[in-house]
Design a protein around this motif. Structure first.
Motif, PDB file in Angstrom:
ATOM      1  N   LEU A  40       0.980  -1.176   0.184  1.00  0.00           N
ATOM      2  CA  LEU A  40       0.188  -0.035   0.062  1.00  0.00           C
ATOM      3  C   LEU A  40       0.727   1.337   0.006  1.00  0.00           C
ATOM      4  N   THR A  41       1.901   1.110   0.768  1.00  0.00           N
ATOM      5  CA  THR A  41       2.886   2.431   1.021  1.00  0.00           C
ATOM      6  C   THR A  41       3.543   2.750  -0.790  1.00  0.00           C
ATOM      7  N   SER A  42       3.904   1.427  -1.279  1.00  0.00           N
ATOM      8  CA  SER A  42       4.293   1.672  -2.695  1.00  0.00           C
ATOM      9  C   SER A  42       3.412   2.313  -3.620  1.00  0.00           C
ATOM     10  N   ILE A  43       2.297   1.945  -3.446  1.00  0.00           N
ATOM     11  CA  ILE A  43       1.137   2.198  -4.151  1.00  0.00           C
ATOM     12  C   ILE A  43       0.948   3.791  -4.065  1.00  0.00           C
ATOM     13  N   LEU A  44       0.795   4.255  -3.025  1.00  0.00           N
ATOM     14  CA  LEU A  44       0.658   5.441  -2.430  1.00  0.00           C
ATOM     15  C   LEU A  44       1.796   6.441  -3.167  1.00  0.00           C
ATOM     16  N   ASN A  45       2.962   5.975  -2.868  1.00  0.00           N
ATOM     17  CA  ASN A  45       4.313   6.557  -3.535  1.00  0.00           C
ATOM     18  C   ASN A  45       4.169   6.875  -4.759  1.00  0.00           C
ATOM     19  N   ASP A  46       3.519   5.752  -5.695  1.00  0.00           N
ATOM     20  CA  ASP A  46       3.540   6.012  -7.047  1.00  0.00           C
ATOM     21  C   ASP A  46       2.580   6.968  -7.285  1.00  0.00           C
ATOM     22  N   PHE A  47       1.308   7.014  -6.695  1.00  0.00           N
ATOM     23  CA  PHE A  47       0.460   7.879  -6.969  1.00  0.00           C
ATOM     24  C   PHE A  47       0.701   9.577  -6.897  1.00  0.00           C
ATOM     25  N   LEU A  48       1.410   9.693  -5.622  1.00  0.00           N
ATOM     26  CA  LEU A  48       2.052  10.981  -5.174  1.00  0.00           C
ATOM     27  C   LEU A  48       2.959  11.343  -6.244  1.00  0.00           C
TER      28      LEU A  48
END
Length: 396
Positions: free
Chosen positions: A225-233
């Motif tokens: 989830l952290t990786s996904i959020l980092n990608d979106f940001l």
């Protein structure tokens, strides 16, 4: 040849018509050109009033013109010349230029008319007027059409402006939402991750395999989830134009060792990241944060798409002219038909199956590399592995 014969030859061969009349308006002579113009032979005209060659109303008024001139001396044509209309034998009319001169001969006056046919000139003039009128109509039509087109363009411009404004508002709303959602997710994710670490710590004495298994799952889920959020940001910042390369000089060897140690913690069981640096120097001047994002993303993919008990090669090389980073795995590889779409946003290869991912990572990597004036290349074979190579030119 005497003067009389010479004059007669000139009159007979003149291109323009020449007619002489008496003071009473009776035709005394007519040359061949005039006969041809009016369609008569000389005998049909000579001895007759010149008005026979005129259409109405000039026919009825001609004798009055001569009498008035003889009494008043006020000329309308004589010595002036003007355009008039002639009447042919067949009843048709034609325009011509008439010049009349007055000559005194043997104690009496005669009038000589010089006739220059204007038929062709008038026809050409009429055609020119028709063309001009048609051209004017076309200009009006085109002008009207152009006005309509301009109005349509203005209307379309207004619609586009409104659409762009709405799109701008939506993009701003999307950016605010992504930013807000990402930050709001981070707080509970951090709490979950901390709790998982604490559970793992407290459960060490209990030596429960089930606890360890579920803690591992929690940590993996949080990391995903952290990786996904980092990608979106990262994507949101790139789309908004907020991401810029800010260069600094740093030690490549320390940089590579730190990333290797960090990524080894999230590697699968018995996956080993092997780091090696070659070259005569250790320092480069690039954006350290963007470069780390690129390498972490590539190694993260290598971990994700490779199995347990595998090696992941991570190499850095520094030459005089360029800095090269290589990340190589022996995982599932990328199908040939998918390789041309690999750097597109949200694209994932068909053989990824249930492996989690957003399809944003490589799009972000290639854009970050471009911000640092670098290039990215890859080579991949299905079930054999994939190798990514990043190259950055070094300023001399």
């Amino acid at each position: 040849m005497d003067n009389a014969a010479l004059l007669n030859a000139i009159i007979e061969n003149a291109i323009d018509g020449i007619i002489t009349i008496s003071q009473r308006g009776v035709v005394e002579s007519i040359n061949p050109s005039a006969c041809k113009l009016f369609g008569y032979i000389p005998d049909e005209v000579i001895g007759h009033n010149i008005s026979m060659l005129m259409p109405q109303p000039d026919k009825a008024k001609h004798d009055g013109y001569i009498e008035r001139y003889q009494h008043t001396g006020h000329a309308h044509i004589i010595g002036i010349g003007r355009e008039v209309t002639g009447l042919r034998k067949d009843g048709s009319v034609f325009p011509f230029r008439l010049a009349v001169s007055e000559v005194a001969v043997s104690g009496r006056k005669i009038y000589t008319g010089f006739i220059h046919d204007l038929s062709r000139a008038k026809e050409a003039e009429d055609r020119l007027k028709e063309h001009a009128a048609r051209l004017e109509e076309l200009v009006e039509e085109r002008t009207s059409s152009l006005k309509e087109t301009v109005q349509a363009l203005e209307f379309a411009k207004e619609e586009v402006s409104v659409s762009l404004e709405k799109e701008k508002e939506l993009n701003q709303l999307k950016s605010r939402f992504v930013s807000m959602a990402s930050h709001e997710f981070r707080t509970p994710l951090s709490a979950i991750q901390l709790s998982a670490v604490l559970i793992e710590k407290y459960a060490q004495q209990a030596e429960s395999s089930n606890i360890k298994k579920h803690v591992t799952k929690i940590k993996a889920g949080v990391n995903n989830l952290t990786s996904i959020l980092n990608d979106f940001l990262s994507l949101e910042k790139l789309e908004a134009g907020k991401t810029h390369a800010v260069s600094s000089t740093f030690d490549v060897l320390k940089f590579g060792e730190e990333i290797t140690e960090e990524m080894q913690l999230v590697a699968k069981q018995d996956q080993n990241i092997i780091y090696q640096h070659t070259g005569t120097g250790n320092t480069v001047t690039l954006d350290r944060s963007l470069l780390k994002n690129c390498v972490v993303n590539l190694i993260g993919n290598a971990i994700k798409y490779s199995g347990e008990n595998t090696f992941i090669e991570f190499n850095t090389e520094l030459s005089v002219s360029e800095f090269t980073i290589t990340v190589k795995d022996n995982g599932i590889g990328i199908p040939p038909e998918d390789q041309k779409h690999l750097f597109e946003a949200f694209f994932r290869a068909h053989n990824t199956g249930n492996i989690p991912g957003t399809g944003l990572g490589l799009n972000i990597v290639t854009r970050h590399v471009a911000l640092m004036d670098g290039q990215i290349h890859f080579k991949s074979d299905v079930n054999q592995g994939t190798s990514f190579v990043l190259t950055f030119p070094l300023s001399s």
